[in-house]
Design a protein around this motif. Structure first.
Motif, mmCIF file in Angstrom:
data_model
loop_
_atom_site.group_PDB
_atom_site.id
_atom_site.type_symbol
_atom_site.label_atom_id
_atom_site.label_comp_id
_atom_site.label_asym_id
_atom_site.label_seq_id
_atom_site.Cartn_x
_atom_site.Cartn_y
_atom_site.Cartn_z
ATOM 1 N N LEU A 58 2.419 3.834 4.674
ATOM 2 C CA LEU A 58 1.577 4.729 3.883
ATOM 3 C C LEU A 58 0.168 4.156 3.917
ATOM 4 N N ILE A 59 -0.741 4.934 4.424
ATOM 5 C CA ILE A 59 -2.094 4.427 4.618
ATOM 6 C C ILE A 59 -3.071 5.162 3.727
ATOM 7 N N ASN A 60 -3.878 4.404 3.067
ATOM 8 C CA ASN A 60 -4.947 5.003 2.280
ATOM 9 C C ASN A 60 -6.151 5.159 3.203
ATOM 10 N N ARG B 65 6.024 17.214 2.337
ATOM 11 C CA ARG B 65 6.345 16.241 3.376
ATOM 12 C C ARG B 65 6.055 14.828 2.894
ATOM 13 N N MET B 66 4.924 14.701 2.266
ATOM 14 C CA MET B 66 4.574 13.373 1.768
ATOM 15 C C MET B 66 5.638 12.918 0.770
ATOM 16 N N LEU B 67 6.001 13.826 -0.074
ATOM 17 C CA LEU B 67 6.979 13.486 -1.098
ATOM 18 C C LEU B 67 8.318 13.149 -0.451
ATOM 19 N N HIS B 68 8.610 13.876 0.577
ATOM 20 C CA HIS B 68 9.893 13.651 1.222
ATOM 21 C C HIS B 68 9.971 12.253 1.822
ATOM 22 N N PHE B 69 8.937 11.897 2.547
ATOM 23 C CA PHE B 69 9.020 10.609 3.225
ATOM 24 C C PHE B 69 8.842 9.443 2.276
ATOM 25 N N LEU B 70 8.065 9.663 1.284
ATOM 26 C CA LEU B 70 7.932 8.571 0.316
ATOM 27 C C LEU B 70 9.179 8.451 -0.545
ATOM 28 N N THR B 71 9.884 9.527 -0.654
ATOM 29 C CA THR B 71 11.146 9.443 -1.393
ATOM 30 C C THR B 71 12.226 8.833 -0.519
ATOM 31 N N ALA B 72 12.114 9.104 0.767
ATOM 32 C CA ALA B 72 13.134 8.604 1.683
ATOM 33 C C ALA B 72 13.081 7.094 1.794
ATOM 34 N N VAL B 73 11.973 6.506 1.432
ATOM 35 C CA VAL B 73 11.868 5.052 1.542
ATOM 36 C C VAL B 73 12.119 4.372 0.202
ATOM 37 N N VAL B 74 12.498 5.167 -0.757
ATOM 38 C CA VAL B 74 12.810 4.571 -2.060
ATOM 39 C C VAL B 74 13.958 3.594 -1.893
ATOM 40 N N GLY B 75 13.780 2.442 -2.457
ATOM 41 C CA GLY B 75 14.846 1.455 -2.392
ATOM 42 C C GLY B 75 14.740 0.546 -1.190
ATOM 43 N N SER B 76 13.732 0.771 -0.373
ATOM 44 C CA SER B 76 13.557 -0.113 0.773
ATOM 45 C C SER B 76 12.493 -1.156 0.442
ATOM 46 N N THR B 77 12.530 -2.192 1.197
ATOM 47 C CA THR B 77 11.555 -3.257 0.967
ATOM 48 C C THR B 77 10.212 -2.840 1.536
ATOM 49 N N CYS B 78 9.203 -2.985 0.762
ATOM 50 C CA CYS B 78 7.889 -2.569 1.230
ATOM 51 C C CYS B 78 6.873 -3.691 1.036
ATOM 52 N N ASP B 79 5.937 -3.709 1.920
ATOM 53 C CA ASP B 79 4.828 -4.643 1.794
ATOM 54 C C ASP B 79 3.609 -3.832 1.413
ATOM 55 N N ILE B 80 2.991 -4.218 0.358
ATOM 56 C CA ILE B 80 1.818 -3.474 -0.077
ATOM 57 C C ILE B 80 0.584 -4.347 0.069
ATOM 58 N N ARG B 81 -0.317 -3.840 0.848
ATOM 59 C CA ARG B 81 -1.578 -4.550 1.024
ATOM 60 C C ARG B 81 -2.621 -3.892 0.145
ATOM 61 N N VAL B 82 -3.264 -4.731 -0.625
ATOM 62 C CA VAL B 82 -4.288 -4.193 -1.489
ATOM 63 C C VAL B 82 -5.650 -4.573 -0.941
ATOM 64 N N LYS B 83 -6.640 -4.068 -1.568
ATOM 65 C CA LYS B 83 -7.980 -4.202 -1.016
ATOM 66 C C LYS B 83 -8.405 -5.645 -0.801
ATOM 67 N N ASN B 84 -7.959 -6.535 -1.661
ATOM 68 C CA ASN B 84 -8.408 -7.920 -1.512
ATOM 69 C C ASN B 84 -7.641 -8.650 -0.425
ATOM 70 N N GLY B 85 -6.752 -7.955 0.222
ATOM 71 C CA GLY B 85 -6.077 -8.558 1.352
ATOM 72 C C GLY B 85 -4.752 -9.189 1.008
ATOM 73 N N SER B 86 -4.471 -9.313 -0.248
ATOM 74 C CA SER B 86 -3.192 -9.926 -0.599
ATOM 75 C C SER B 86 -2.062 -8.938 -0.354
ATOM 76 N N VAL B 87 -0.912 -9.488 -0.149
ATOM 77 C CA VAL B 87 0.239 -8.660 0.182
ATOM 78 C C VAL B 87 1.338 -8.859 -0.854
ATOM 79 N N PHE B 88 1.828 -7.780 -1.322
ATOM 80 C CA PHE B 88 2.929 -7.842 -2.294
ATOM 81 C C PHE B 88 4.168 -7.222 -1.664
ATOM 82 N N THR B 137 -2.486 -0.265 2.487
ATOM 83 C CA THR B 137 -1.320 0.256 3.197
ATOM 84 C C THR B 137 -0.053 -0.153 2.469
ATOM 85 N N MET B 138 0.923 0.644 2.614
ATOM 86 C CA MET B 138 2.255 0.258 2.165
ATOM 87 C C MET B 138 3.162 0.380 3.367
#
Lengths: 196, 1053
Positions: A58-60, B65-88, B137-138
């Motif tokens: 998912l890209i912003n 569509r957005m809802l579908h795919f974001l729902t389809a990944v519910v429960g999966s491991t995700c990496d979230i990058r935030v603006k400061n570059g850190s990854v959660f 990004t997620m």
């Protein structure tokens, strides 16, 4: 090349590449795009190379530059199948529980060997959990440090014998890996010596 | 940018609960208790539904569509990058409409892409929410997008199945078995059993170069049998053959082979989940009683039944039968109902019904009535559903008829019941009302009727009523019925409106919504009180007398109704049913059941129709209103002349009702006339009418029904004429007391006339809701009673009792009814007296509301009365009435309009809440209710009420009602019906509230009445209420009776 202007939509099914503000190059197939939130969802080949699996990103777009449409949609996207939400919710819950239980184990100071063994067992038997530093398999077999075959205790039966097999194989594989690494290392050493 | 990153995480952190999901994030539904909250809650709730049902989504939710795919990944491991570059890294949980991402078990990854070092527990944040503004990004790695869509037997699923652990896309081959889909392929003609072994070997040899070592002699595994001609061999062979034949011919062997082969069983036998015993079914059809007997006799039979599938209608019937059997006499049911009414709001509803049934029929009736009530409750639920449409118009008619006497109500209920399968009579009544405009109101009306009839009638009422009530009740009931029928006509509607307006407002405000029953009860109580009080002054004496007479008459009527009911069931007219209950409990029960079963469907249809049609009813009402206004004016004049003042209008309805029940009617020429008319009409009507006033009501109902689909009401036409009630009203008008009295009278009349209640219910349905809300506010306790007894009440007493209760409700009911006939006139009067409330009631179809409410109130009253009756008879009623009256008065005083409605409602409400305490509580409740309505007290009472039915909903209702009260005098009226609450909120967020409130109320009612039935009803009510709410809303705003009525009517419809 040009970044999509306002109102310009990514067509579902087209392949896009872009560069994030963090310098990460992303490429994949557009599966969804929301103009209002400027969110783009890409489907990419699995990073682990497994078939049937994908990476979904998912890209912003607010933090993306250098958007490039590699090729446009060729055919209309397939209709969306209905999702089993409860199944997803269950997955989310179990995944979370697994992660937390693993974290608990790590916090408890379990050795790396123990964690590896746990992962190995977990691959075969989902019903295993940490209890302090002990691995509890199917609520029946307890594996206590140092997690050797002889540490598997429980009611005699198929469960215990099965777990012992798994543990035994785990360490055998581990051993073989090490030996392979050694042999490889030796090989390289020999090669190097030979070459030298 | 990078710096901001953290904020998302920290800022975004929330309790896991908070993050539950988009929905959760966006819409937490909070306490229903506070009015404000309730509205909000409703809104929220409404919003949610909209999401699901309608394409009204927010933000990202609009992007499927957005809802579908974001729902389809519910429960999966995700990496979230935030603006400061850190990854959660965490487990993706959900997202909000604003694309805020909720992630569970989040830990911050130190190394890019490193999955090694698992996090320590202390590093993990339970849940984090990432704002889209912080998200770069997620990435969800290794997601199986088909996880939630995967099925097991599609081409996709088959092709992707793993083979021996390998993930290989299986190349699907086209099936080339021919064009015809197996048509030309004859399985019979294919002698070969699949591939021949040799063919396989050859294929493998050709394709894979594998040569089989297969030896058909299996020499590697066994030794070939050497056949010889030796004597020994022959002997052995013969012995073997002999043994084989012995074994194969043995019965054991055959038996076991049969077991193995499932001989004699069809596929259905083997795999059907529904076990049916033909015999049992037949039995059930033949005679429920027999079944019961059988059950009682031998457990096996019971077990058989249990095992088998029994249609709801049948079950209901059986239940009724069982009840009847258990009761074996009116007493048991009565006791229950009576006890319940007094004890608690929830209980009260039932009691009223019983009482209603009981009183008229006598003991047996009571029993029947109780069953009915129970059924009624069940039906009521149904009704609500059905009620929506027909309820107002046709529904009312049918309900009314049913209500008039247990019979009529049952019939209506049957329709409802049939759908729901639960409470027959009462439900019908309730349902009808509900269906019409206000489920609650209907139920209330029904309840009130029951309560009135039952309570008042039970003992004390009966005697007194006998003379007056009998007539009055008949007349009233008829009148009510007529009114309802007339609702179409101008006069009725006016009356209804007025009644609804004045009383409804108050009633609706509080109790009504939550406890239609309560409302009814409250109303009834209020009516009683009013009657008692006001009568005390001028009318009380009359009322007291009237009640007794009315009660008697009611009882008689009930008996008649019981007979009629039987007829009706068969005939289709529900009006008679009520009487059946009284006359012959068992028969009634059965009839009601049967009728319910059949009628109910019709009712349901009618209800459904009514819902759709509601507009029709509303129109009719609207029309009536206009007419009413004239009539009202006239009535007002009359009322003013005779009785009293502003209240007159409100009271007028009440008075009308009361008058029927009480002396007032008799005194007042109009009332008398109306009575006479009603009676005449009733007589004019078929046997049903003759049988009981209820019948008249039934007729009335019929008219209504006709409008709707439900016309069944039959005699409904006659009822309209009952308008005479209006005269009564006039008497009541004499003073506020009169007003109350009027309500009481009206209630009484309703009670007596039980039949009227049905009409009220129908007509009321829409109105009722409004009333209920109102009632809720004021009459929480009553409501509870109504709720409990409400359905039952509805069935039998409901209609009749409804009237009494209506006192507060009456206004509404009257309004409703009036709208049809008297209501308008009364309404007008009421309007004049109570500018605000009357108006509302009018608008809402207050008459209807009132009618319903009245029904409920009556019931509520009934409960109190019921208890009292059992013990004392009139005396109890008096007290109750007194209590109610005070409430009503207080309400009136507190808020001009509110007082009446609220008072009644409050009175009712308190009782419901304290239902058990009923008598004392009622008294207390009366005061409390007022306070509550006015201020906090109401809330308190309401909460109790709410708990019974739906704790939260009810609470909310009360609150709403309260709020309304507090906000405006008018609010009380709203309180009257659940709708009222909704309305209250309605102003806030009328529709939503009303909807929710309505449901809660319904629930309340239903629960008390009958678990099963109740539940269904609630849902139904909910919808109806929703519509009602709108009406209410309109009412509140409109204040203008006329306009409101119209608007209300549509909603109601």
């Amino acid at each position: 090349m040009a970044a999509p202007g306002p109102g310009e939509y990514f067509s579902v099914g087209s392949h896009v590449s872009c560069l994030t503000c963090l310098g990460q190059r992303l490429q994949g197939e557009v599966v969804a795009f929301d103009y209002q939130s400027k969110m783009l969802t890409l489907k990419c080949a699995s990073s682990s190379g497994k078939p049937n699996l994908n990476d979904v990103i998912l890209i912003n777009l607010a933090y993306v530059s250098d958007v490039d449409i590699i090729n446009d949609r060729t055919e209309t996207p397939p209709p969306l199948a209905s999702l089993n939400v409860s199944k997803l919710a269950n997955r989310a819950r179990t995944e979370k529980e697994d992660k937390l239980s693993q974290a608990y184990a790590i916090s408890a100071g379990v050795s790396v060997e123990g964690q590896q063994l746990f992962q190995t067992i977990h691959k075969t038997i989902k019903d295993c959990k940490w209890q302090e530093k002990n691995i509890i398999v199917m609520d029946d077999v307890v594996i206590s440090p140092p997690y050797q075959v002889e540490n598997c205790k429980g009611k005699e039966g198929s469960a215990l014998s099965h777990v012992r097999k798994i543990v035994e194989k785990h360490f055998r594989d581990l051993e073989s890996q090490k030996s392979m690494q050694r042999s490889q290392a030796q090989q390289t050493q020999k090669d190097s010596t030979l070459s030298s | 940018m990078l710096k901001q990153q953290q904020q998302p995480g920290s800022g975004g952190r929330k309790a896991s609960n908070g993050t539950s999901g988009p929905a959760g994030m966006s819409s937490p539904v909070s306490g229903i208790n506070s009015v404000n909250r309730t509205p909000a809650g409703r809104n929220r709730t409404s919003a949610k539904p909209s999401f699901q049902s309608t394409p009204v989504f927010e933000g990202v939710y609009n992007n499927a569509r957005m809802l579908h795919f974001l729902t389809a990944v519910v429960g999966s491991t995700c990496d979230i990058r935030v603006k400061n570059g850190s990854v959660f890294e965490g487990i993706f949980k959900t997202l909000s409409s604003r694309c805020e991402l909720a992630v569970d078990a989040v830990h911050k990854r130190t190394e890019e892409g490193s999955t090694s070092a698992p996090p320590r527990r202390e590093d993990i944040t339970d849940t984090m929410i990432f704002s889209p503004s912080d998200l770069v990004t997620m990435t969800c790695r290794d997601v199986d997008l088909n996880y939630a869509t995967r099925d097991t037997f599609t081409d996709t699923a088959i092709s992707s199945t793993r083979i021996n652990g390998e993930h290989k896309e299986k190349v699907l081959q086209r099936w080339e078995g021919g064009d015809s889909n197996g048509e030309s392929y004859d399985l019979e003609n294919d002698a070969s059993n699949g591939w021949d072994a040799n063919e396989m070997f050859r294929y493998n040899e050709v394709k894979y170069g594998i040569t089989s070592t297969y030896d058909s002699s299996l020499s590697m595994y066994t030794v070939p049998l050497e056949r010889g001609n030796s004597e020994v061999f022959r002997q052995r062979e013969a012995r073997a053959a002999r043994l084989a034949s012995e074994i194969e011919s043995s019965p054991q062997y055959r038996h076991r082979v049969n077991l193995e082969n499932d001989e004699g069983k069809t596929e259905e036998d083997k795999y059907s989940a529904v076990l049916r015993d033909g015999n049992d079914r037949e039995r059930g059809r033949e005679s429920p009683r027999d079944r019961e007997r059988e059950r009682g006799r031998d457990s096996p039979g019971a077990s058989n039944r249990e095992g088998k599938y029994i249609p709801l209608p049948q079950r209901q019937r059986e239940m009724n039968r069982e009840r009847a059997e258990r009761g074996s006499g009116g007493p048991p049911p009565h006791n229950r109902y009576r006890s319940t009414p007094p004890s608690s709001s929830s209980s009260s509803p039932r009691p009223p019904l019983p009482s209603a049934a009981g009183p008229q029929p006598g003991v047996s009736p009571s029993e029947r009535s109780s069953p009915l009530s129970g059924r009624g409750g069940a039906y009521a639920p149904h009704h609500p559903q059905g009620s929506p449409s027909p309820g107002p118009g046709s529904g009312p008619a049918s309900p009314y008829t049913p209500t008039s006497s247990a019979g009529p109500v049952p019939t209506p209920t049957p329709a409802a019941a049939a759908p729901s399968s639960a409470s027959p009579p009462a439900p019908h009544g309730h349902t009808v009302p509900h269906s019409h405009s206000l489920p609650h109101s209907l139920s209330d009306a029904g309840r009130p009727v029951n309560g009135v009839a039952a309570r008042t009638s039970p003992k004390a009422q009966r005697p007194p009523q006998s003379s007056r009530t009998g007539r009055t009740s008949n007349s009233h009931s008829q009148s009510t019925a007529t009114r309802s029928p007339k609702s179409g006509s101008s006069q009725d509607t006016p009356y209804l409106d007025t009644s609804s307006v004045s009383l409804p407002a108050q009633k609706t405000s509080g109790p009504a919504p939550l406890f239609p029953v309560d409302v009814n009860e409250i109303l009834g109580a209020a009516a009683k009180e009013r009657s008692a009080e006001s009568p005390g002054g001028t009318e009380e004496s009359k009322n007291s007398k009237a009640p007794s007479v009315q009660q008697r008459s009611q009882i008689e009527e009930l008996r008649k109704f019981g007979k009629e009911f039987r007829l009706q069931p068969s005939g289709g007219n529900s009006s008679s049913p009520s009487s059946p209950a009284a006359a012959t409990p068992p028969a009634v029960g059965e009839i009601t059941q049967a009728s319910a079963a059949k009628p109910l469907p019709s009712e349901a249809h009618s209800a459904s129709e009514s819902k759709p049609q509601p507009s029709a009813p509303s129109p009719s009402q609207s029309q009536p209103q206009p007419q009413p206004s004239p009539a009202l004016t006239e009535d007002l004049k009359d009322t003013t002349s005779t009785p009293a003042t502003t209240t007159q209008a409100a009271t007028a309805p009440h008075s009308e009702r009361q008058s029927p029940a009480a002396p007032q009617p008799s005194r007042t020429p109009g009332s008398e006339e109306s009575r006479s008319e009603t009676t005449e009409r009733a007589e004019g009507v078929t046997d049903q009418v003759k049988k009981s006033t209820l019948n008249p009501n039934a007729k009335e109902f019929n008219p209504i029904k006709p409008q709707m689909p439900m016309t069944k009401p039959n005699t409904a036409p006659t009822p309209p004429r009952p308008t005479p009630p209006s005269p009564v009203v006039l008497q009541h008008p004499g003073g506020q007391g009169p007003l109350y009295n009027a309500p009481y009278l009206s209630y009484v009349s309703q009670i007596h006339s039980v039949q009227p209640p049905p009409m009220y219910q129908y007509t009321m349905s829409t109105v009722n809701q409004g009333k209920y809300p109102r009632t809720k506010g004021s009459v929480v306790a009553p409501r509870s009673d109504h709720g409990a007894s409400g359905p039952p009440m509805l069935q039998a007493a409901a209609s009749a009792a409804g009237a009494p209760l209506v006192a507060s409700p009456y206004p509404q009911s009257y309004l409703q009814y009036n709208p049809q006939q008297y209501s308008q006139q009364q309404v007008i009067q009421a309007m004049t007296p109570y500018p605000g409330q009357p108006m509302y009631s009018m608008l809402q179809g207050g008459a209807r509301m009132i009618g319903q409410g009245g029904g409920p109130h009556p019931q509520a009253l009934g409960p109190p009365g019921g208890p009292q009756f059992p013990t004392q008879g009139e005396g109890p009623q008096g007290p109750q009435q007194g209590i109610y009256a005070p409430q009503s008065f207080s309400h009136h005083s507190g808020a001009v309009h509110q007082p009446q409605p609220s008072s009644t409602p409050t009175g009712n409400q308190p009782p419901p809440q304290h239902a058990a305490p009923s008598p004392g509580q009622n008294a207390q409740s009366g005061p409390q209710p007022q306070s509550l309505y006015h201020s906090g007290p109401l809330s308190a009472p309401t909460p109790p009420n709410m708990p019974p039915g739906h704790t939260s909903p009810q609470g909310s209702y009360p609150l709403q009602g309260y709020s309304i009260h507090s906000h405006q005098g008018i609010p009380p009226t709203y309180p009257l019906g659940q709708i009222a609450q909704a309305h209250v909120q309605g102003p806030m967020s009328g529709p939503h509230h009303s909807g929710s409130h309505g449901q809660p109320q319904l629930v309340m009612l239903q629960p008390p009445q009958q678990g099963p039935g109740a539940v269904p009803q609630h849902p139904q009510h909910g919808p109806q209420q929703g519509t009602h709410q709108h009406f209410y809303i309109g009412h509140p705003q409109p204040m203008q009776v006329q306009t409101h009525p119209a608007s209300f009517h549509p909603p109601g419809n």
